[in-house]
Write a protein that holds these residues in place. Structure first.
Motif, PDB file in Angstrom:
ATOM      1  N   VAL A  79       0.714  -0.767   0.733  1.00 43.94           N
ATOM      2  CA  VAL A  79       0.214   0.038  -0.214  1.00 43.94           C
ATOM      3  C   VAL A  79       0.515   1.575  -0.238  1.00 43.94           C
ATOM      4  O   VAL A  79       1.532   1.651   0.621  1.00 43.94           O
ATOM      5  CB  VAL A  79      -0.924  -0.175   1.125  1.00 43.94           C
ATOM      6  CG1 VAL A  79      -1.423   1.619   1.127  1.00 43.94           C
ATOM      7  CG2 VAL A  79      -2.173  -1.282   1.255  1.00 43.94           C
ATOM      8  N   MET A  80       0.795   2.196  -1.275  1.00 47.58           N
ATOM      9  CA  MET A  80       2.193   3.062  -0.941  1.00 47.58           C
ATOM     10  C   MET A  80       1.612   4.348  -0.573  1.00 47.58           C
ATOM     11  O   MET A  80       0.063   4.561  -1.235  1.00 47.58           O
ATOM     12  CB  MET A  80       1.893   3.049  -2.756  1.00 47.58           C
ATOM     13  CG  MET A  80       3.269   4.205  -3.246  1.00 47.58           C
ATOM     14  SD  MET A  80       3.733   4.576  -5.217  1.00 47.58           S
ATOM     15  CE  MET A  80       2.283   4.750  -5.408  1.00 47.58           C
ATOM     16  N   LEU A  81       2.282   4.669   0.098  1.00 45.77           N
ATOM     17  CA  LEU A  81       2.083   6.199   0.064  1.00 45.77           C
ATOM     18  C   LEU A  81       2.510   7.242  -0.787  1.00 45.77           C
ATOM     19  O   LEU A  81       3.066   7.378  -1.686  1.00 45.77           O
ATOM     20  CB  LEU A  81       3.057   6.891   1.738  1.00 45.77           C
ATOM     21  CG  LEU A  81       2.618   7.720   1.686  1.00 45.77           C
ATOM     22  CD1 LEU A  81       3.403   7.892   3.773  1.00 45.77           C
ATOM     23  CD2 LEU A  81       2.685   9.613   1.654  1.00 45.77           C
ATOM     24  N   SER A  82       0.720   7.815  -1.977  1.00 43.06           N
ATOM     25  CA  SER A  82       0.980   8.950  -2.824  1.00 43.06           C
ATOM     26  C   SER A  82       0.792   9.854  -2.908  1.00 43.06           C
ATOM     27  O   SER A  82       1.526  10.872  -3.948  1.00 43.06           O
ATOM     28  CB  SER A  82       0.108   8.632  -3.472  1.00 43.06           C
ATOM     29  OG  SER A  82      -1.036   8.856  -2.621  1.00 43.06           O
ATOM     30  N   SER A  83       0.919  10.610  -1.832  1.00 46.58           N
ATOM     31  CA  SER A  83       1.198  12.165  -1.620  1.00 46.58           C
ATOM     32  C   SER A  83       0.364  12.602  -0.101  1.00 46.58           C
ATOM     33  O   SER A  83      -0.570  11.844   0.587  1.00 46.58           O
ATOM     34  CB  SER A  83      -0.479  12.928  -2.039  1.00 46.58           C
ATOM     35  OG  SER A  83      -1.021  12.278  -2.145  1.00 46.58           O
ATOM     36  N   ILE A  84       1.227  13.116   0.325  1.00 44.79           N
ATOM     37  CA  ILE A  84       0.582  14.875   1.283  1.00 44.79           C
ATOM     38  C   ILE A  84       0.966  16.012   0.921  1.00 44.79           C
ATOM     39  O   ILE A  84       1.576  16.710   0.667  1.00 44.79           O
ATOM     40  CB  ILE A  84       2.329  14.681   2.081  1.00 44.79           C
ATOM     41  CG1 ILE A  84       2.892  13.034   2.838  1.00 44.79           C
ATOM     42  CG2 ILE A  84       1.711  14.902   3.935  1.00 44.79           C
ATOM     43  CD1 ILE A  84       3.908  13.117   3.225  1.00 44.79           C
ATOM     44  N   GLU A  85      -1.060  15.745   1.500  1.00 46.59           N
ATOM     45  CA  GLU A  85      -1.229  17.245   1.761  1.00 46.59           C
ATOM     46  C   GLU A  85      -1.709  17.962   2.818  1.00 46.59           C
ATOM     47  O   GLU A  85      -1.668  17.324   3.870  1.00 46.59           O
ATOM     48  CB  GLU A  85      -2.718  17.253   1.143  1.00 46.59           C
ATOM     49  CG  GLU A  85      -2.592  16.679  -0.677  1.00 46.59           C
ATOM     50  CD  GLU A  85      -3.869  15.921  -0.631  1.00 46.59           C
ATOM     51  OE1 GLU A  85      -3.876  15.544  -2.326  1.00 46.59           O
ATOM     52  OE2 GLU A  85      -4.793  15.779  -0.347  1.00 46.59           O
ATOM     53  N   ILE A  86      -1.278  19.717   2.722  1.00 52.39           N
ATOM     54  CA  ILE A  86      -1.980  20.697   3.456  1.00 52.39           C
ATOM     55  C   ILE A  86      -2.872  21.037   3.783  1.00 52.39           C
ATOM     56  O   ILE A  86      -3.625  21.412   3.131  1.00 52.39           O
ATOM     57  CB  ILE A  86      -0.532  21.526   4.102  1.00 52.39           C
ATOM     58  CG1 ILE A  86       0.450  21.151   4.176  1.00 52.39           C
ATOM     59  CG2 ILE A  86      -1.417  22.700   5.040  1.00 52.39           C
ATOM     60  CD1 ILE A  86       1.599  21.781   4.279  1.00 52.39           C
ATOM     61  N   ASP A  87      -4.372  20.554   4.845  1.00 55.58           N
ATOM     62  CA  ASP A  87      -5.367  21.303   4.845  1.00 55.58           C
ATOM     63  C   ASP A  87      -5.901  22.543   5.660  1.00 55.58           C
ATOM     64  O   ASP A  87      -5.651  22.240   6.960  1.00 55.58           O
ATOM     65  CB  ASP A  87      -6.780  19.751   5.276  1.00 55.58           C
ATOM     66  CG  ASP A  87      -8.090  20.456   4.984  1.00 55.58           C
ATOM     67  OD1 ASP A  87      -8.183  21.581   5.446  1.00 55.58           O
ATOM     68  OD2 ASP A  87      -8.409  18.932   5.731  1.00 55.58           O
ATOM     69  N   THR A  88      -6.059  23.132   5.255  1.00 50.73           N
ATOM     70  CA  THR A  88      -6.028  23.909   5.876  1.00 50.73           C
ATOM     71  C   THR A  88      -7.881  24.944   5.727  1.00 50.73           C
ATOM     72  O   THR A  88      -8.056  26.235   5.798  1.00 50.73           O
ATOM     73  CB  THR A  88      -5.482  25.910   5.100  1.00 50.73           C
ATOM     74  OG1 THR A  88      -5.518  26.227   4.056  1.00 50.73           O
ATOM     75  CG2 THR A  88      -3.697  25.630   5.630  1.00 50.73           C
ATOM     76  N   GLY A  89      -8.427  23.923   6.035  1.00 49.23           N
ATOM     77  CA  GLY A  89     -10.503  24.447   6.272  1.00 49.23           C
ATOM     78  C   GLY A  89     -10.130  25.153   7.931  1.00 49.23           C
ATOM     79  O   GLY A  89      -9.304  25.091   8.396  1.00 49.23           O
TER      80      GLY A  89
END
Length: 213
Positions: A79-89
């Motif tokens: 199970v590949m780690l595909s991306s990391i995103e920052i959430d400023t909701g």
């Protein structure tokens, strides 16, 4: 990275993420994933483990204002780690604290057993440190098993977080609304018939003085 004494060669560069904080225009959140393991497995697939560095830095000077560090936080294998995103909701947890989120996305490598997942963590600045108040909440997950043609079963879960008016330990409770869609594909003659069931659940997370549970 110079301030953290991390070499460029030690970092999974394509997973670095950064985003300005809308409520603090002079500050930027930066995610730096540092290798602890980077190798190939017995099937010649890449396997790696990463330390987690979450930084809040001054946009002008580059000075690190707050830092969060977690060793061996992320693993990528079948199970590949595909991306990391920052959430400023708008995660307004009380009048003083607006959290930001880190979303980590994973995807499976099997066509016959498709899988993907997104987990969310929330961070606040408190007492001059960066504090994780929600850890790896699964907010979306898709899994299935099929014959790669038609016949199979699938499950898809998607969650939305809303802020409750009620509080625990002076922090607003979090309401997690999850919509589960169960799908069955049945081959019929020369067609593929799809049958769906949809369920909705609500879960309340309360702050216990340390984190949301």
């Amino acid at each position: 990275m110079n301030q953290l004494k991390i070499k460029k060669s030690e970092v999974k560069l394509e997973l670095i993420s950064e985003k300005k904080l809308p409520n603090s225009a002079d500050r930027t959140v930066i995610v730096i994933p540092k290798y602890t393991i980077n190798e190939k497995d017995e099937y010649n697939n890449y396997y790696f483990e990463l330390d987690e560095y979450i930084i809040v830095a001054n946009n002008v000077t580059g000075e690190i204002l707050y830092k969060f560090y977690q060793p061996n936080a992320w693993t990528s294998d079948a199970v590949m780690l595909s991306s990391i995103e920052i959430d400023t909701g708008l995660y307004n947890l009380n009048r003083k604290h607006r959290a930001f989120g880190i979303r980590v996305n994973y995807i499976g490598s099997s066509r016959a057993n498709p899988y993907n997942q997104t987990v969310l963590s929330l961070f606040i600045e408190e007492n001059n440190i960066l504090k994780q108040v929600l850890k790896n909440l699964t907010i979306s997950e898709f899994r299935g098993e099929w014959d790669t043609n038609c016949a199979g079963e699938f499950e898809n879960n998607n969650s939305i977080i809303s802020i409750d008016k009620m509080q625990s330990e002076n922090f607003n409770n979090l309401i997690v609304k999850t919509i589960k869609t169960e799908t069955i594909n049945i081959p019929t003659n020369e067609d593929c018939v799809e049958k769906k069931k949809i369920h909705t659940t609500l879960k309340k997370l309360k702050y216990n003085g340390t984190e949301y549970k």
